[in-house]
Write a protein that holds these residues in place. Structure first.
Motif: not given
Length: 141
Positions: A47-49, A92-98, A112-119
């Motif tokens: 959540x903090x990340x 694209x960054x906003x979409x990943x965050x959403x 999957x969420x960790x892959x999105x953080x890495x992306x």
């Protein structure tokens, strides 16, 4: 329009580097919490990340789009196209965050969420490098 730091190559670079290094450090902390099997702490760290990405990185993107990009592009059609591409990176960054924000409450920090953080990290690093090159010329040292 954003503050004067947006218009100074070295200051802008420092903003990018600080935000990226913070995101990397927080992601590594989250990965360590997942490895040590502390789901409650991992959930809080995730959540903090996500909050960090929104308040530090995406708010910087918003500031760039609130006049700075237009100012840098001026009437140069090629630069306007560059700014359009840079804005797409932000989108694209906003979409990943959403995507992370919608899945995190029910799923926690899944692979999957960790892959999105890495992306987000990779996309942000590439975006910052290109933004500095396109808008300021050579990357500041």
């Amino acid at each position: 329009m954003g503050g004067p730091s947006l218009r100074q190559a070295h200051a802008h670079h420092a903003i990018h580097e600080g935000a990226l290094s913070g995101a990397i450090a927080k992601t590594e902390e989250l990965e360590e919490l997942i490895r040590t099997n502390d789901p409650e702490a991992a959930r809080l760290a995730a959540d903090q990340l996500l909050g960090y990405w929104v308040t530090r990185v995406l708010s910087h993107a918003d500031a760039e789009e609130e006049g700075f990009y237009e100012e840098m592009a001026g009437n140069d059609d090629e630069r306007r196209l560059d700014v359009l591409r840079l804005t797409r990176d932000h989108d694209l960054m906003r979409m990943l965050a959403a995507d992370i924000a919608s899945a995190l409450p029910s799923e926690g920090p899944t692979p999957e969420i960790m892959r999105k953080f890495q992306a987000l990290i990779e996309l942000n690093a590439l975006h910052s490098r290109e933004e500095e090159r396109l808008l300021f010329g050579e990357r500041p040292e």
